[in-house]
Write a protein that holds these residues in place. Structure first.
Motif, PDB file in Angstrom:
ATOM      1  N   UNK A  52       0.834  -1.211   0.000  1.00 38.54           N
ATOM      2  CA  UNK A  52       0.000   0.000   0.000  1.00 38.54           C
ATOM      3  C   UNK A  52       0.868   1.261   0.000  1.00 38.54           C
ATOM      4  N   UNK A  53       1.960   1.231   0.758  1.00 42.32           N
ATOM      5  CA  UNK A  53       2.878   2.375   0.796  1.00 42.32           C
ATOM      6  C   UNK A  53       3.458   2.630  -0.602  1.00 42.32           C
ATOM      7  N   UNK A  54       3.839   1.555  -1.279  1.00 48.60           N
ATOM      8  CA  UNK A  54       4.419   1.686  -2.614  1.00 48.60           C
ATOM      9  C   UNK A  54       3.436   2.301  -3.603  1.00 48.60           C
ATOM     10  N   UNK A  55       2.138   2.038  -3.374  1.00 54.13           N
ATOM     11  CA  UNK A  55       1.105   2.545  -4.286  1.00 54.13           C
ATOM     12  C   UNK A  55       0.628   3.956  -3.948  1.00 54.13           C
ATOM     13  N   UNK A  56       1.160   4.552  -2.876  1.00 54.90           N
ATOM     14  CA  UNK A  56       0.717   5.892  -2.487  1.00 54.90           C
ATOM     15  C   UNK A  56       1.169   6.970  -3.469  1.00 54.90           C
ATOM     16  N   UNK A  57       2.241   6.696  -4.183  1.00 54.27           N
ATOM     17  CA  UNK A  57       2.738   7.674  -5.149  1.00 54.27           C
ATOM     18  C   UNK A  57       3.593   8.761  -4.546  1.00 54.27           C
ATOM     19  N   UNK A  58       4.121   8.543  -3.349  1.00 54.87           N
ATOM     20  CA  UNK A  58       4.933   9.580  -2.690  1.00 54.87           C
ATOM     21  C   UNK A  58       6.410   9.209  -2.641  1.00 54.87           C
ATOM     22  N   UNK A  59       6.767   8.003  -3.084  1.00 57.62           N
ATOM     23  CA  UNK A  59       8.158   7.558  -3.024  1.00 57.62           C
ATOM     24  C   UNK A  59       8.830   7.730  -4.373  1.00 57.62           C
ATOM     25  N   UNK A 100      10.712  -2.741  -2.596  1.00 57.98           N
ATOM     26  CA  UNK A 100      10.440  -4.010  -3.275  1.00 57.98           C
ATOM     27  C   UNK A 100      11.413  -5.087  -2.821  1.00 57.98           C
ATOM     28  N   UNK A 101      12.673  -4.729  -2.656  1.00 57.45           N
ATOM     29  CA  UNK A 101      13.667  -5.707  -2.185  1.00 57.45           C
ATOM     30  C   UNK A 101      13.390  -6.118  -0.734  1.00 57.45           C
ATOM     31  N   UNK A 102      12.987  -5.171   0.086  1.00 57.81           N
ATOM     32  CA  UNK A 102      12.653  -5.491   1.474  1.00 57.81           C
ATOM     33  C   UNK A 102      11.453  -6.427   1.537  1.00 57.81           C
ATOM     34  N   UNK A 103      10.463  -6.205   0.674  1.00 59.24           N
ATOM     35  CA  UNK A 103       9.291  -7.103   0.641  1.00 59.24           C
ATOM     36  C   UNK A 103       9.703  -8.515   0.244  1.00 59.24           C
ATOM     37  N   UNK A 104      10.609  -8.631  -0.708  1.00 55.16           N
ATOM     38  CA  UNK A 104      11.072  -9.961  -1.130  1.00 55.16           C
ATOM     39  C   UNK A 104      11.757 -10.689   0.027  1.00 55.16           C
ATOM     40  N   UNK A 105      12.583  -9.973   0.788  1.00 63.25           N
ATOM     41  CA  UNK A 105      13.247 -10.579   1.945  1.00 63.25           C
ATOM     42  C   UNK A 105      12.244 -10.927   3.036  1.00 63.25           C
ATOM     43  N   UNK A 106      11.242 -10.083   3.194  1.00 71.62           N
ATOM     44  CA  UNK A 106      10.247 -10.273   4.248  1.00 71.62           C
ATOM     45  C   UNK A 106       9.394 -11.517   4.011  1.00 71.62           C
ATOM     46  N   UNK A 107       9.134 -11.828   2.733  1.00 75.52           N
ATOM     47  CA  UNK A 107       8.208 -12.930   2.409  1.00 75.52           C
ATOM     48  C   UNK A 107       8.930 -14.196   1.953  1.00 75.52           C
ATOM     49  N   UNK A 108      10.245 -14.237   2.126  1.00 77.14           N
ATOM     50  CA  UNK A 108      10.990 -15.390   1.618  1.00 77.14           C
ATOM     51  C   UNK A 108      10.558 -16.691   2.290  1.00 77.14           C
ATOM     52  N   UNK A 109      10.053 -16.611   3.536  1.00 75.40           N
ATOM     53  CA  UNK A 109       9.645 -17.832   4.234  1.00 75.40           C
ATOM     54  C   UNK A 109       8.130 -17.972   4.352  1.00 75.40           C
ATOM     55  N   UNK A 110       7.375 -17.048   3.727  1.00 75.61           N
ATOM     56  CA  UNK A 110       5.909 -17.195   3.704  1.00 75.61           C
ATOM     57  C   UNK A 110       5.402 -17.509   2.302  1.00 75.61           C
ATOM     58  N   UNK A 111       6.074 -17.010   1.268  1.00 75.84           N
ATOM     59  CA  UNK A 111       5.682 -17.299  -0.106  1.00 75.84           C
ATOM     60  C   UNK A 111       6.591 -18.405  -0.629  1.00 75.84           C
ATOM     61  N   UNK A 112       6.194 -19.620  -0.377  1.00 79.68           N
ATOM     62  CA  UNK A 112       7.013 -20.784  -0.710  1.00 79.68           C
ATOM     63  C   UNK A 112       6.085 -21.941  -1.055  1.00 79.68           C
ATOM     64  N   UNK A 113       6.656 -23.023  -1.536  1.00 81.98           N
ATOM     65  CA  UNK A 113       5.900 -24.261  -1.751  1.00 81.98           C
ATOM     66  C   UNK A 113       6.861 -25.429  -1.565  1.00 81.98           C
ATOM     67  N   UNK A 114       6.473 -26.452  -0.791  1.00 77.50           N
ATOM     68  CA  UNK A 114       7.321 -27.637  -0.655  1.00 77.50           C
ATOM     69  C   UNK A 114       7.538 -28.308  -2.013  1.00 77.50           C
ATOM     70  N   UNK A 115       8.645 -28.990  -2.154  1.00 82.29           N
ATOM     71  CA  UNK A 115       8.985 -29.626  -3.429  1.00 82.29           C
ATOM     72  C   UNK A 115       7.919 -30.626  -3.852  1.00 82.29           C
ATOM     73  N   UNK A 116       7.330 -31.364  -2.890  1.00 82.32           N
ATOM     74  CA  UNK A 116       6.335 -32.374  -3.272  1.00 82.32           C
ATOM     75  C   UNK A 116       5.098 -31.724  -3.879  1.00 82.32           C
ATOM     76  N   UNK A 117       4.758 -30.515  -3.436  1.00 82.14           N
ATOM     77  CA  UNK A 117       3.615 -29.802  -4.013  1.00 82.14           C
ATOM     78  C   UNK A 117       3.911 -29.445  -5.470  1.00 82.14           C
ATOM     79  N   UNK A 118       5.100 -28.924  -5.718  1.00 80.37           N
ATOM     80  CA  UNK A 118       5.484 -28.527  -7.076  1.00 80.37           C
ATOM     81  C   UNK A 118       5.503 -29.736  -8.002  1.00 80.37           C
ATOM     82  N   UNK A 119       6.073 -30.862  -7.522  1.00 77.98           N
ATOM     83  CA  UNK A 119       6.155 -32.065  -8.356  1.00 77.98           C
ATOM     84  C   UNK A 119       4.757 -32.628  -8.629  1.00 77.98           C
ATOM     85  N   UNK A 120       3.889 -32.637  -7.621  1.00 79.19           N
ATOM     86  CA  UNK A 120       2.530 -33.164  -7.811  1.00 79.19           C
ATOM     87  C   UNK A 120       1.769 -32.354  -8.857  1.00 79.19           C
TER      88      UNK A 120
END
Length: 490
Positions: free
Chosen positions: A343-350, A359-379
């Motif tokens: 939402x901050x990024x979309x405010x148009x003030x940066x 954007x880089x901070x968001x990627x680091x922040x979600x590295x362990x929440x936006x994931x999928x186990x290997x078995x899910x990907x293979x299935x």
């Protein structure tokens, strides 16, 4: 994999099995529903025998899912609003997923049966939006709160722009080929090649480009469409067995530390931009002592949330060190911080540089929440790959002969496929779901117009009608199923 059933009541375990089976069934149907779009031109132009084209297309789809990452998967997941994602419980999660998938499967099977190249992406996204809107109405929320509309608009624009771009770029590419190679045999149809040259297959170089581009379409289809199944499975797992999947339990100490550091740097970033963000984030107010276990994601609680992440992750090397309820709370903290950063990024003030840092901070922040186990990907990869080897015949004729009034030339096939690879590849870079069906069909239509072949009005009308009806039909169907499930107390 099988330890995810440990400790679950029998009814919930059976529901989990059925939900996972439905997701894989959707991907299987997606495979044979969309296969024809990837191999239609290469089969129609006799560049490859059907059985080989479909087999290698299946393999390329499998590899596309395996190597495509999870960016598109979580773009689909985040169509649902942050508070709904935070508050998923097993019953509501199952009802949501069943409603989405049954609606998507019914519509996909119907359009496949009638040989209409409709969009699986439109179907699934419409079903997700239907569930979000129905949930808002049933819980007395506003429609605006029922769906992450900013993400929906972003995805909607990609679904609208990509076929228009496919039409235009394929047409221009064909005109370029005609100008550069005016008398080439690539401008013949398979029938003309057989009648004039007494040859069954395209010229060697044309055949090679057709084969390579068809397999590339299959690969990018897998890397885009396959991720939708990954996202759905993660929704199921997080909703039903949150203790095991709310965070990536296989995260290394480095990844956990990366998450911790991202939260700390995010606080520094906001303080650095306090002049423009102070009111939005309430930076002048002291943080609260703590947040309740379940809280509404409010940007004004950002400093408190950052403080909670830093205090709870201090000295933690693996998420298994946290008790299950704290893992759930940590996921809530991280998702909320990421949503606020968006939402901050979309405010148009940066500035552009500050947006890139965020954007880089968001990627680091979600590295362990936006994931999928290997078995899910293979299935998911296996379901999509095997589905690709089935049911391709119904749509090939529509793509090859019934869009234009003349049959497709080799040059048209190459132009349409190269365009589809480029468009879907760009969408993958930006983690945007697009429709392989729409991009390729529009590309074929563009080459027909550029070749002055004319369009079959009846076929084009049918395809456009299917595209226009897919969103409302899948939304209404999934919303109805979800409402029924809630009313029955599922």
């Amino acid at each position: 994999m099988f330890d995810l059933f440990s400790g679950l009541p029998l009814s919930v375990g059976l529901g989990l099995v059925l939900a996972l089976a439905l997701v894989l069934a959707f991907e299987f149907i997606n495979g044979f529903h969309d296969t024809a779009n990837a191999v239609a031109t290469v089969i129609y132009t006799k560049a490859m025998p059907p059985h080989l084209a479909v087999f290698f297309s299946g393999i390329c789809n499998f590899l596309g899912v395996l190597l495509g990452g999870v960016g598109v998967a979580y773009a689909i997941v985040h169509l649902l609003p942050i508070d709904l994602l935070l508050d998923l419980d097993s019953g509501r999660s199952l009802a949501m997923v069943f409603s989405m998938l049954v609606a998507a499967i019914v519509w996909n099977l119907g359009t496949w049966y009638f040989g209409i190249p409709a969009s699986s992406s439109h179907t699934l996204i419409g079903a997700i939006l239907g569930v979000g809107v129905a949930n808002a109405l049933l819980t007395d929320l506003s429609i605006s709160a029922g769906v992450n509309w900013s993400k929906a608009i972003e995805i909607g624009l990609s679904l609208i722009i990509s076929p228009l771009a496919g039409f235009l770029i394929a047409a221009l590419l064909l005109l370029g080929l005609k100008k550069l190679f005016l008398n080439s045999k690539m401008h013949k149809t398979p029938e003309e090649r057989r009648a004039i040259d007494n040859k069954k297959h395209p010229p060697f170089w044309n055949r090679l480009v057709l084969v390579l581009s068809a397999m590339s379409v299959s690969f990018v289809h897998g890397s885009n469409d396959g991720q939708k199944g990954i996202g759905l499975i993660m929704l199921v797992l997080i909703g039903i067995v949150p203790g095991k999947f709310v965070l990536d339990s296989s995260s290394t100490p480095y990844q956990v530390q990366r998450t911790y550091d991202a939260a700390a740097h995010l606080g520094d970033f906001y303080q650095r931009n306090a002049d423009t963000l102070g009111d939005f984030l309430a930076l002048k107010q002291p943080p609260l002592a703590d947040l309740p276990p379940k809280f509404h994601c409010d940007p004004k609680d950002t400093l408190t949330t950052i403080q909670a992440v830093r205090s709870k992750l201090e000295g933690v090397r693996t998420y298994n060190d946290l008790p299950p309820d704290m893992r759930g709370r940590m996921r809530r903290y991280l998702l909320c911080l990421d949503d606020t950063a968006r939402k901050v990024s979309n405010l148009g003030v940066l500035s552009l540089g500050e947006k890139a840092d965020l954007r880089r901070l968001r990627a680091d922040l979600t590295v362990t929440t936006e994931y999928a186990p290997l078995w899910v990907i293979i299935a998911v990869a296996m379901a999509l790959g095997i589905g690709t080897m089935v049911g391709w015949r119904r749509v090939v004729l529509t793509i090859g002969e019934k869009i234009g009034k003349r049959g497709m030339t080799y040059a048209q096939g190459m132009a349409a496929q190269i365009t589809a690879v480029a468009a879907i590849g760009v969408a993958n870079v930006f983690s945007l779901p697009v429709s392989t069906t729409q991009v390729l069909s529009s590309g074929v239509a563009g080459t027909m117009v550029a070749n002055r072949s004319g369009l079959h009005n009846g076929t084009v009308r049918t395809i456009l009608l299917a595209w226009l009806l897919t969103f409302p039909a899948s939304m209404l169907l999934s919303a109805g199923l979800f409402s029924l499930a809630v009313m029955l107390g599922v």
